[in-house]
Design a protein around this motif. Structure first.
Motif, PDB file in Angstrom:
ATOM      1  N   TYR A  38      -4.495   5.641  -6.571  1.00 45.63           N
ATOM      2  CA  TYR A  38      -5.002   6.857  -5.884  1.00 45.63           C
ATOM      3  C   TYR A  38      -4.196   8.043  -6.220  1.00 45.63           C
ATOM      4  N   ARG A  39      -4.308   9.257  -6.510  1.00 44.54           N
ATOM      5  CA  ARG A  39      -3.494  10.081  -6.966  1.00 44.54           C
ATOM      6  C   ARG A  39      -3.159  11.248  -5.928  1.00 44.54           C
ATOM      7  N   VAL A  40      -2.070  11.620  -6.148  1.00 42.11           N
ATOM      8  CA  VAL A  40      -1.607  12.644  -5.100  1.00 42.11           C
ATOM      9  C   VAL A  40      -0.914  13.645  -5.701  1.00 42.11           C
ATOM     10  N   VAL A  90       0.871  -1.433   0.315  1.00 40.14           N
ATOM     11  CA  VAL A  90      -0.065  -0.013   0.002  1.00 40.14           C
ATOM     12  C   VAL A  90       0.482   1.301   0.114  1.00 40.14           C
ATOM     13  N   ASP A  91       0.404   2.063  -0.938  1.00 38.21           N
ATOM     14  CA  ASP A  91       1.637   3.512  -1.127  1.00 38.21           C
ATOM     15  C   ASP A  91       2.312   3.108  -1.995  1.00 38.21           C
ATOM     16  N   ALA A  92       3.047   2.044  -2.749  1.00 38.94           N
ATOM     17  CA  ALA A  92       4.170   2.328  -3.176  1.00 38.94           C
ATOM     18  C   ALA A  92       3.439   3.197  -4.743  1.00 38.94           C
ATOM     19  N   PRO A  93       4.557   3.501  -5.193  1.00 39.83           N
ATOM     20  CA  PRO A  93       4.368   4.585  -6.064  1.00 39.83           C
ATOM     21  C   PRO A  93       4.255   3.445  -7.295  1.00 39.83           C
ATOM     22  N   LYS A 100       2.815  14.618  -6.964  1.00 39.61           N
ATOM     23  CA  LYS A 100       3.496  13.664  -6.349  1.00 39.61           C
ATOM     24  C   LYS A 100       3.450  12.486  -7.325  1.00 39.61           C
ATOM     25  N   THR A 146       0.692   8.768  -8.775  1.00 40.16           N
ATOM     26  CA  THR A 146       0.228   7.831  -8.600  1.00 40.16           C
ATOM     27  C   THR A 146       0.118   5.944  -7.758  1.00 40.16           C
ATOM     28  N   PHE A 147      -0.488   6.649  -6.628  1.00 32.96           N
ATOM     29  CA  PHE A 147      -0.098   5.095  -5.654  1.00 32.96           C
ATOM     30  C   PHE A 147      -1.149   3.879  -5.800  1.00 32.96           C
ATOM     31  N   ALA A 158      -3.437   2.022  -3.953  1.00 30.81           N
ATOM     32  CA  ALA A 158      -4.195   1.977  -2.675  1.00 30.81           C
ATOM     33  C   ALA A 158      -3.961   1.218  -1.364  1.00 30.81           C
ATOM     34  N   ARG A 159      -5.011   1.603  -0.901  1.00 31.21           N
ATOM     35  CA  ARG A 159      -5.331   0.175   0.334  1.00 31.21           C
ATOM     36  C   ARG A 159      -6.391  -0.885   0.446  1.00 31.21           C
TER      37      ARG A 159
END
Length: 258
Positions: free
Chosen positions: A74-76, A39-42, A79, A81-82, A84-85
């Motif tokens: 999900y996008r930030v 989770v949260d990996a790009p 920064k 795209t990562f 998602a959980r």
């Protein structure tokens, strides 16, 4: 932060009837599963994906948009795209669309949209326990209830389990019945993932809903004798279809849980 894991080595087939953005979506799913991205990996940037697969920025954006709308990414802003959980699963009965609609007192129907045989990428190969490149039948149908569009079903079945399936009449028939009566495939277990999403333009048109409308995306895996024999990716109209399940009350010894 650059991606440390190896990138899926699949390719885009420009001669395939499957849209390029759908092929890229499959490759990205394989990347997330094979590399076991946390989770949260790009994921690779859109520019990297364009260069690696020879695609336009618009095509890459469409594939990523699909995965974002499905809640897988999900996008930030500024920064990237990562991953998602993962979402929480909801247990449901293993039942066909036909049986479900009949139980609701509605007349089920099916209009065929497409049928084809594809070579399994990483995502399908992992789901079915097949070698990459094995043949998989795909049947896409618009499901109706009382002649109104309710859902789009995209059924994937290993070709070795159902030879000649694509030559059979499938419109307005239960695919489950065909698999049971013709091929002897009796489903005895299954699992299903349900997510909220936004309809893409092509699905919205088929479902007769406005662009950007809410839908339910379902991925169902059905098993026969411990083997995954069908994977169905469905898009349901959220304004016309409700999901029903019995809720279990956890037992707390012999006391009243309330």
């Amino acid at each position: 932060m650059p991606l440390k894991q190896p990138i899926n080595q699949g390719t885009i087939d420009p001669t395939s009837p499957v849209p390029k953005y759908s092929q890229l979506r499959e490759l990205l799913l394989g990347l997330m599963e094979e590399a076991r991205l946390p989770v949260d990996a790009p994921i690779p940037s859109e520019r990297e994906l364009c260069q690696r697969y020879g695609l336009s920025r618009m095509t890459v954006r469409q594939a990523v948009d699909h995965l974002v709308s499905e809640g897988r990414l999900y996008r930030v802003p500024g920064k990237g795209t990562f991953v998602a959980r993962p979402k929480i699963d909801m247990p449901l009965r293993l039942v066909s669309f036909t049986e479900d609609m009949q139980a609701r007192g509605m007349m089920p129907g099916a209009r065929e949209l497409d049928r084809r045989t594809v070579l399994a990428g990483a995502h399908l190969a992992r789901a079915f326990g097949l070698d990459s490149g094995a043949e998989v039948h795909v049947v896409e149908r618009l499901r109706t209830a009382d002649a109104q569009p309710m859902a789009i079903e995209r059924s994937h079945i290993p070709a070795a389990l159902a030879p000649g399936l694509l030559e059979r009449q499938l419109a307005d028939r239960s695919l489950y019945d065909v698999l049971v009566n013709v091929y002897g495939i009796v489903f005895d277990a299954g699992e299903q993932t349900i997510e909220a999403a936004i309809a893409d333009p092509s699905d919205a048109k088929l479902l007769d809903i406005a662009r950007g409308s809410a839908v339910l995306r379902l991925e169902q895996r059905s098993y026969s004798g411990g083997v995954c024999a069908e994977l169905v990716e469905s898009t349901y109209r959220a304004d016309r279809y409700q999901l029903h399940t019995a809720l279990e009350i956890p037992r707390r010894g012999h006391s009243n849980p309330w």
